[in-house]
Design a protein around this motif. Structure first.
Motif, short mmCIF file in Angstrom:
data_model
loop_
_atom_site.label_atom_id
_atom_site.label_comp_id
_atom_site.label_asym_id
_atom_site.label_seq_id
_atom_site.Cartn_x
_atom_site.Cartn_y
_atom_site.Cartn_z
N ASN A 108 79.97 -53.43 10.15
CA ASN A 108 81.02 -53.10 11.16
C ASN A 108 80.29 -52.53 12.41
O ASN A 108 81.03 -51.84 13.42
CB ASN A 108 82.27 -52.17 10.64
CG ASN A 108 83.29 -52.57 11.38
OD1 ASN A 108 83.64 -53.63 12.06
ND2 ASN A 108 84.48 -51.70 11.31
N GLY A 109 78.91 -52.47 12.49
CA GLY A 109 78.39 -51.98 13.52
C GLY A 109 77.77 -50.54 13.56
O GLY A 109 77.15 -50.29 14.71
N GLY A 222 79.73 -55.61 15.52
CA GLY A 222 81.05 -55.14 14.73
C GLY A 222 82.03 -55.71 15.36
O GLY A 222 82.27 -56.79 16.25
#
Length: 237
Positions: A108-109, A222
Motif C-alpha cells: 500500500n506504498g 499505493g
C-alpha cells in the motif's frame, strides 16, 4: 508456511496467557487462515492480539496484528501493526490518552509509519450491553514510503466506537476514524470497521469483520482504498 504458523501461534499464546495471569489483566487473541490447493494454490494468515491492564483509573493497552497472503508462491499482501496506549479516567465518562504505534504495508506504498497520539475520550453510553464513546486528539505521523523520502505530518484525529450486545451469544461492533492532515490537506485518512461476534462458549467466539482503509493521497505504488474481510477464532480472557 510452518514457520509462519509457529510465529502466529506463539504470539497468540503469549498474549492470552499474560492476560490470564492476573486479575487486573484482560485480553483477547484472534487468528485465522485459509489454504487453497489445486488449480490455484494460495495461503492467507492473519492474527490479532490485545492485552489491557487496569490499575485504579489508569488503563494500559498493548496490541498488534499481522496479515500475510501468498498466491501460487507469490506474496500479494503483507502488513502489520504494533502499539501501546495509556488512558487516565478523570471521571466515569471523561478521560485523556496518549499512544504510540508502528505499522507497515509495503503493498500500500509505505515500509513503515510511526504515529504518536494524544487526546480526549468521552463516553456517551456506558452500560452492560451497550457502549459508545468518542475520541478527539492530535497525531504526529512519520512515514517511510516505498518510493521517495520520509514525510512528517501533523494530523487531527476523530474516532468513534459503538458496541452492542444483541443477546448472550451475539454482539456487534462498529468504529470509524477520520484523520485530517494539517500539513497537507489532501493527504487525509479514513478507517472504519464493522464486525459481528458469535460466542461459542465462555472463552471462544467466532468473529466476522470488514475493514476499510482509505488514504486520499496514496504513496507511489499505493492504492486509495484497501479492504480486508476476515473470519477469525477469538479467545477472550
Amino acid at each position: 508456511m510452518k514457520k509462519l504458523l509457529y510465529v502466529l501461534g506463539a504470539w497468540t499464546f503469549l498474549f492470552s496467557t499474560s492476560a490470564f495471569s492476573a486479575e487486573p489483566l484482560s485480553g483477547e487473541a484472534e487468528a485465522g487462515g485459509v489454504i487453497v490447493s489445486g488449480n490455484n494454490n494460495s495461503e492467507s494468515y492473519n492474527a490479532k492480539a490485545k492485552t489491557v491492564f487496569t490499575q485504579d483509573k489508569n488503563v494500559y493497552t498493548a496490541s498488534g496484528r499481522y496479515l500475510k497472503t501468498d498466491s501460487n508462491g507469490v506474496e500479494s499482501a503483507r502488513n502489520w501493526e504494533a502499539g501501546v496506549r495509556y488512558e487516565r479516567e478523570l471521571t466515569d465518562y471523561f478521560g485523556v490518552f496518549v499512544g504510540q504505534k508502528a505499522e507497515s504495508d509495503i503493498y500500500n506504498g509505505y515500509i513503515q509509519r510511526d504515529s504518536t497520539d494524544a487526546g480526549l475520550k468521552y463516553s456517551l453510553i456506558k452500560s452492560d450491553d451497550m457502549n459508545w464513546f468518542l475520541e478527539a486528539g492530535y497525531r504526529y505521523q512519520k512515514t517511510l514510503p516505498t518510493v521517495g523520502s520520509t514525510t512528517h505530518d501533523n494530523l487531527g484525529r476523530l474516532f468513534s466506537e459503538f458496541n452492542k450486545s444483541m443477546d448472550k451469544t451475539l454482539s456487534f461492533k462498529y468504529w470509524a476514524e477520520y484523520l485530517p492532515n494539517f500539513t497537507n490537506t489532501d493527504a487525509y485518512l479514513i478507517n472504519t470497521e464493522a464486525s459481528l461476534n458469535v460466542m461459542l462458549n465462555s472463552v471462544f467466539s467466532l468473529k466476522l469483520a470488514y475493514l476499510l482503509q482509505y488514504q486520499n493521497l496514496p504513496a507511489a505504488g499505493g492504492k486509495y482504498s484497501t479492504t480486508t474481510s476476515t473470519m477469525n477464532l477469538v479467545a477472550k480472557f
